[in-house]
Design a protein around this motif. Structure first.
Motif, short mmCIF file in Angstrom:
data_model
loop_
_atom_site.label_atom_id
_atom_site.label_comp_id
_atom_site.label_asym_id
_atom_site.label_seq_id
_atom_site.Cartn_x
_atom_site.Cartn_y
_atom_site.Cartn_z
N VAL A 79 33.87 45.22 56.47
CA VAL A 79 32.50 44.72 56.33
C VAL A 79 31.96 45.08 54.96
CG1 VAL A 79 30.13 45.03 57.17
CG2 VAL A 79 31.98 44.72 58.80
N ILE A 80 32.17 46.31 54.53
CA ILE A 80 31.69 46.75 53.22
C ILE A 80 32.45 46.05 52.11
CG2 ILE A 80 31.49 48.76 51.70
CD1 ILE A 80 30.86 50.41 54.24
N ASN A 81 33.75 45.85 52.29
CA ASN A 81 34.54 45.13 51.28
C ASN A 81 34.07 43.69 51.10
OD1 ASN A 81 36.18 47.30 50.65
ND2 ASN A 81 37.79 46.70 52.07
N ARG A 82 33.76 43.02 52.21
CA ARG A 82 33.29 41.63 52.13
C ARG A 82 31.94 41.55 51.42
NH1 ARG A 82 35.24 38.07 57.10
NH2 ARG A 82 37.25 39.03 57.44
N LEU A 83 31.08 42.51 51.67
CA LEU A 83 29.80 42.53 50.97
C LEU A 83 30.02 42.76 49.48
CD1 LEU A 83 26.70 42.56 50.97
CD2 LEU A 83 26.84 45.02 51.38
N HIS A 84 30.91 43.67 49.14
CA HIS A 84 31.20 43.95 47.73
C HIS A 84 31.75 42.70 47.03
CE1 HIS A 84 31.99 46.37 44.24
NE2 HIS A 84 33.25 45.98 44.23
N LYS A 85 32.62 41.96 47.71
CA LYS A 85 33.15 40.73 47.12
C LYS A 85 32.03 39.71 46.90
CE LYS A 85 37.80 41.06 48.99
NZ LYS A 85 38.76 40.52 49.97
N GLY A 86 31.09 39.67 47.82
CA GLY A 86 29.94 38.77 47.66
C GLY A 86 29.11 39.13 46.45
N TRP A 87 28.89 40.42 46.22
CA TRP A 87 28.13 40.85 45.05
C TRP A 87 28.89 40.61 43.76
CZ3 TRP A 87 23.23 42.14 44.11
CH2 TRP A 87 22.40 42.34 45.20
N LYS A 88 30.21 40.81 43.77
CA LYS A 88 31.01 40.52 42.58
C LYS A 88 30.92 39.05 42.23
CE LYS A 88 35.17 42.13 42.08
NZ LYS A 88 36.54 42.59 42.34
N SER A 89 30.98 38.20 43.24
CA SER A 89 30.87 36.76 43.02
C SER A 89 29.48 36.42 42.46
CB SER A 89 31.11 36.02 44.32
OG SER A 89 30.90 34.65 44.17
N TYR A 90 28.44 37.05 42.99
CA TYR A 90 27.08 36.81 42.51
C TYR A 90 26.96 37.16 41.03
CZ TYR A 90 22.23 38.05 41.52
OH TYR A 90 21.01 38.19 40.93
N PHE A 91 27.48 38.32 40.62
CA PHE A 91 27.39 38.72 39.22
C PHE A 91 28.20 37.79 38.31
CE2 PHE A 91 26.38 43.09 40.92
CZ PHE A 91 25.04 43.01 40.59
N LYS A 92 29.32 37.30 38.81
CA LYS A 92 30.14 36.38 38.03
C LYS A 92 29.41 35.05 37.84
CE LYS A 92 34.92 34.96 37.67
NZ LYS A 92 36.24 35.02 38.28
N VAL A 93 28.79 34.54 38.89
CA VAL A 93 28.04 33.29 38.80
C VAL A 93 26.80 33.47 37.94
CG1 VAL A 93 26.69 31.62 40.15
CG2 VAL A 93 28.91 32.37 40.96
N LYS A 94 26.20 34.64 37.98
CA LYS A 94 24.98 34.91 37.21
C LYS A 94 25.25 34.83 35.71
CE LYS A 94 21.24 38.23 37.13
NZ LYS A 94 20.76 39.53 37.60
N GLU A 95 26.48 35.16 35.29
CA GLU A 95 26.84 35.09 33.87
C GLU A 95 27.02 33.65 33.40
OE1 GLU A 95 30.39 37.39 33.59
OE2 GLU A 95 29.35 39.30 33.86
N ASN A 96 27.25 32.73 34.32
CA ASN A 96 27.48 31.33 33.98
C ASN A 96 26.14 30.67 33.65
OD1 ASN A 96 28.24 28.68 33.79
ND2 ASN A 96 29.34 28.64 35.74
N PRO A 97 25.98 30.16 32.42
CA PRO A 97 24.69 29.55 32.05
C PRO A 97 24.43 28.21 32.74
CG PRO A 97 26.26 29.33 30.26
CD PRO A 97 26.92 30.16 31.31
N ASP A 98 25.46 27.59 33.31
CA ASP A 98 25.28 26.30 33.97
C ASP A 98 24.58 26.41 35.32
OD1 ASP A 98 26.56 25.15 31.83
OD2 ASP A 98 28.54 25.18 32.82
N VAL A 99 24.61 27.59 35.93
CA VAL A 99 24.00 27.80 37.25
C VAL A 99 22.56 28.27 37.04
CG1 VAL A 99 24.16 29.02 39.42
CG2 VAL A 99 26.25 28.34 38.23
N ASP A 100 21.63 27.55 37.64
CA ASP A 100 20.22 27.83 37.41
C ASP A 100 19.72 29.10 38.11
OD1 ASP A 100 19.95 25.61 35.83
OD2 ASP A 100 19.27 24.32 37.46
N ASN A 101 19.91 29.16 39.41
CA ASN A 101 19.29 30.24 40.17
C ASN A 101 20.28 30.82 41.18
OD1 ASN A 101 17.40 31.97 41.21
ND2 ASN A 101 16.34 30.42 42.42
#
Length: 124
Positions: free
Chosen positions: A75-97
């Motif tokens: 459960v904790i690993n899946r949450l961590h993967k979700g946050w890693k994905s969020y930070f990766k998408v956040k660096e992408n300038p093409d994604v607005d929000n």
């Protein structure tokens, strides 16, 4: 190549109550770990908590103890993967929000990872 097996399981009433309580515990554990990640500065953590820190810190938590250890860790690993994905998408300038992982709702039915012999499968 990985092999997959799909099993349809019809639990009786007592087994269903146990599985529902485990799913509820998994939801609560997810929400606690997600709260720590969302508000780590207010909770005065030195840095953003990663999955190993949270596993150590939450090991004595009531909801963590209600689950088999591999399930709680997953459960904790899946949450961590979700946050890693969020930070990766956040660096992408093409994604607005981009949005961080959400809190689980107060519902008994949830995905509950049950690990057997080193391989993961999700039920419920």
């Amino acid at each position: 190549m990985l092999l997959a097996k799909k099993i349809y399981y019809k639990p009786d009433y007592a087994e269903l109550r146990i599985l529902n309580s485990m799913a509820f515990s998994a939801n609560k554990l997810w929400n606690i770990a997600n709260y720590e990640k969302n508000y780590f500065q207010e909770l005065e953590f030195d840095k953003f908590p990663d999955d190993t820190d949270q596993k150590k810190r939450l090991k004595e938590n009531f909801w963590y103890l209600n689950l088999p250890s591999q399930t709680a860790q997953d459960v904790i690993n899946r949450l961590h993967k979700g946050w890693k994905s969020y930070f990766k998408v956040k660096e992408n300038p093409d994604v607005d929000n981009p949005r961080p992982p959400k809190f689980k709702k107060k519902v008994n039915c949830s995905t509950l990872p049950i690990l057997t012999m080193g391989s993961g499968s999700s039920i419920i």
